[in-house]
Write a protein that holds these residues in place. Structure first.
Motif, mmCIF file in Angstrom:
data_model
loop_
_atom_site.group_PDB
_atom_site.id
_atom_site.type_symbol
_atom_site.label_atom_id
_atom_site.label_comp_id
_atom_site.label_asym_id
_atom_site.label_seq_id
_atom_site.Cartn_x
_atom_site.Cartn_y
_atom_site.Cartn_z
ATOM 1 N N UNK A 156 94.780 123.467 -7.718
ATOM 2 C CA UNK A 156 95.372 122.740 -9.029
ATOM 3 C C UNK A 156 96.284 121.763 -8.960
ATOM 4 N N UNK A 157 97.096 121.779 -7.643
ATOM 5 C CA UNK A 157 98.146 121.028 -7.440
ATOM 6 C C UNK A 157 97.985 119.799 -6.719
ATOM 7 N N UNK A 158 96.586 119.451 -6.424
ATOM 8 C CA UNK A 158 96.538 118.256 -5.546
ATOM 9 C C UNK A 158 96.773 116.818 -5.961
ATOM 10 N N UNK A 159 97.326 116.026 -5.240
ATOM 11 C CA UNK A 159 97.846 114.719 -5.702
ATOM 12 C C UNK A 159 97.004 113.583 -5.440
ATOM 13 N N UNK A 160 96.026 113.576 -4.621
ATOM 14 C CA UNK A 160 95.185 112.676 -4.377
ATOM 15 C C UNK A 160 94.633 111.938 -5.597
ATOM 16 N N UNK A 161 94.875 110.670 -5.806
ATOM 17 C CA UNK A 161 94.408 110.114 -7.367
ATOM 18 C C UNK A 161 93.342 109.291 -7.312
ATOM 19 N N UNK A 162 92.676 109.205 -8.394
ATOM 20 C CA UNK A 162 91.452 108.209 -8.509
ATOM 21 C C UNK A 162 91.784 107.641 -10.080
ATOM 22 N N UNK A 163 91.875 106.201 -9.848
ATOM 23 C CA UNK A 163 92.195 105.730 -10.939
ATOM 24 C C UNK A 163 91.102 105.000 -11.495
ATOM 25 N N UNK A 164 90.481 105.083 -12.597
ATOM 26 C CA UNK A 164 89.485 104.318 -13.281
ATOM 27 C C UNK A 164 89.523 102.461 -13.162
ATOM 28 N N UNK A 165 88.764 101.907 -12.724
ATOM 29 C CA UNK A 165 88.429 100.440 -12.665
ATOM 30 C C UNK A 165 87.159 100.083 -13.149
ATOM 31 N N UNK A 166 87.050 100.048 -14.513
ATOM 32 C CA UNK A 166 85.544 99.478 -14.674
ATOM 33 C C UNK A 166 84.412 100.675 -14.261
ATOM 34 N N UNK A 167 83.361 99.991 -13.668
ATOM 35 C CA UNK A 167 82.389 101.175 -13.236
ATOM 36 C C UNK A 167 82.660 101.772 -11.865
ATOM 37 N N UNK A 168 84.208 101.687 -11.601
ATOM 38 C CA UNK A 168 84.523 102.334 -10.122
ATOM 39 C C UNK A 168 85.769 103.030 -10.466
ATOM 40 N N UNK A 201 92.937 120.754 -15.673
ATOM 41 C CA UNK A 201 92.317 119.923 -16.519
ATOM 42 C C UNK A 201 92.259 118.468 -16.011
ATOM 43 N N UNK A 202 93.006 118.287 -14.978
ATOM 44 C CA UNK A 202 93.211 116.800 -14.786
ATOM 45 C C UNK A 202 92.357 116.578 -13.430
ATOM 46 N N UNK A 203 91.335 117.266 -13.140
ATOM 47 C CA UNK A 203 90.815 117.069 -11.715
ATOM 48 C C UNK A 203 89.388 116.549 -11.936
ATOM 49 N N UNK A 204 88.828 115.921 -11.007
ATOM 50 C CA UNK A 204 87.372 115.038 -11.028
ATOM 51 C C UNK A 204 87.009 115.204 -9.533
ATOM 52 N N UNK A 205 85.791 115.636 -9.368
ATOM 53 C CA UNK A 205 85.029 115.470 -8.048
ATOM 54 C C UNK A 205 84.213 114.341 -7.944
ATOM 55 N N UNK A 206 84.070 113.673 -6.749
ATOM 56 C CA UNK A 206 83.531 112.529 -6.274
ATOM 57 C C UNK A 206 82.466 113.039 -5.024
ATOM 58 N N UNK A 207 81.688 112.012 -4.698
ATOM 59 C CA UNK A 207 81.049 112.077 -3.627
ATOM 60 C C UNK A 207 80.966 110.699 -3.005
ATOM 61 N N UNK A 251 86.596 118.882 -12.620
ATOM 62 C CA UNK A 251 86.544 119.077 -11.224
ATOM 63 C C UNK A 251 86.727 120.589 -10.950
ATOM 64 N N UNK A 252 87.633 120.782 -11.607
ATOM 65 C CA UNK A 252 88.119 122.556 -11.344
ATOM 66 C C UNK A 252 87.045 123.309 -11.478
#
Length: 407
Positions: A156-168, A201-207, A251-252
């Motif tokens: 729950x304390x991970x710091x790697x960020x993903x910022x939304x930029x349109x469809x990416x 509540x602030x985590x999201x998973x990606x491939x 993500x959680x």
């Protein structure tokens, strides 16, 4: 198609294995002091070139099994499986043990049994169609990018960020202790898309494709001598939103599914290290089998090994009945790390100064592989503290420990 009987299926497995592998000429050899390798390593200690050969051979074997319909026996046919009960999986494994087959690479097991299983639960229809069958067949392999330098078991304390930029999404940060990242086609990564205060509540998973520009993989040299783990750096890596796994902020929930499969996998895998008989043989070899303190330590170690095995079997029986994984995975993991610590104490007591230098004598200095690897087992797959928390809160129903974000 009518379900074959276990005997019919066993004959099918035997016939296919006889055509595709070499039968072992004898039953597995009993342990004899001074014969064969004396390695008791808990972590891989081979070169990159040797590991690449193991990975390639393991991948080819999984593909060969899949083409014969024996790669995903209990999985749904839409993912290349036969849809048969788990008993049929055990029948195949028992028959395969009679043949010489390639060693299974850990990355492929992670990809097949953890990442593919998670995608089957949380992926979109397109993601399931693209990834699951391919990962089960080992056409694609994926590493698991969870831990960070400042966030190990506390995901729950991970710091790697993903910022939304349109469809990416633009992903930046660092992951660490990643198994097999140098050989992976894809990475399953957990990122922060909300604020640090939101935690779970602030985590999201990606491939993510591991060949995407901006991703750098560096091997980590362990004190055991090997470098099977890696650190992975993301520098403004662009990830299509179509590669997001489940919803934004979910993500959680996805990670909890993954960790459930991971604990089940740890119960299914055979333990590395030394068998009980090797500890006893060591005591006899150096003439201290009658030492009262050593005998008590050996008795404690034997008891722990048996308890660990029975706990894992109980957990596997629960899964066999179609139930969700219970606390047995955490109990077995904690018991195993305690067992390794006790084993280190036992061999230190028995060998004493014999551990300090490599004299060339079989079965003595090699024990340092176990001793220097033991601290790592207390961290890998969830620290001892995290396992105790899971057992306390989820199995025993104890009140959760106070948290600054828990209200």
């Amino acid at each position: 198609m009518e379900q074959p009987t276990l005997d019919e299926f066993r004959e099918r497995c035997r016939s296919w294995l006889a055509d595709n592998a070499e039968r072992r000429t004898a039953e597995p050899r009993k342990f004899v002091w001074g014969e064969g390798s004396d390695s008791v390593a808990l972590f891989s200690n081979i070169t990159l070139e040797e590991e690449a050969e193991v990975h390639a051979a393991s991948r080819r074997w999984e593909q060969l099994k899949a083409d014969a319909g024996l790669g995903s026996i209990s999985w749904d046919p839409q993912y290349g499986g036969l849809g048969l009960p788990r008993e049929y999986e055990r029948v195949y494994r028992s028959e395969e043990a009679r043949f010489v087959v390639p060693e299974s690479h850990e990355l492929i097991q992670i990809s097949r049994n953890i990442v593919a299983a998670t995608i089957a639960v949380h992926g979109t229809g397109e993601q399931r169609a693209f990834f699951v069958r391919a990962m089960r067949r080992a056409d694609l392999v994926s590493c698991q990018l969870f831990s960070e330098p400042g966030a190990g078991s506390d995901l729950a304390s991970i710091a790697m960020r993903a910022e939304r930029d349109g469809d990416e999404w633009v992903v930046s940060g660092q992951k660490v202790w990643t198994t097999g990242a140098r050989f992976a086609d894809w990475g399953y990564v957990l990122c922060r898309t909300g604020t640090a205060e939101e935690r779970h509540r602030g985590l999201t998973a990606f491939l993510v494709r591991m060949e995407t520009p901006g991703i750098e993989v560096r091997p980590l040299r362990q004190m055991t001598g090997g470098s099977s783990f890696n650190e992975v750096f993301f520098d403004s890596v662009r990830v299509p939103d179509s590669q997001r796994l489940d919803g934004v902020g979910e993500g959680w929930r996805v990670a909890m599914t993954t960790l459930g499969f991971e604990r089940s996998q740890s119960m299914s895998n055979g333990r590395v290290g030394a068998p009980w008989v090797q500890y006893l043989a060591l005591a006899h070899h150096i003439g201290v089998a009658d030492d009262p303190v050593g005998r008590q330590l050996l008795a404690r170690l034997y008891s722990q090994m048996q308890a660990d095995r029975w706990t894992s079997l109980r957990g596997l029986a629960r899964i066999k009945q179609g139930k969700a994984p219970g606390p047995e995975g955490s109990i077995a993991k904690l018991a195993w790390t305690n067992q390794n610590q006790l084993a280190s104490t036992v061999v230190t007591h028995l060998l004493g100064a014999g551990l300090l230098a490599d004299s060339g004598e079989w079965g003595t200095y090699a024990w340092t592989e176990l001793i220097v690897g033991t601290p790592g087992t207390r961290l890998a797959g969830g620290t001892d503290e995290i396992q105790r928390k899971i057992i306390g809160e989820r199995a025993l129903g104890l009140p959760p420990e106070p948290r600054p974000d828990g209200g």
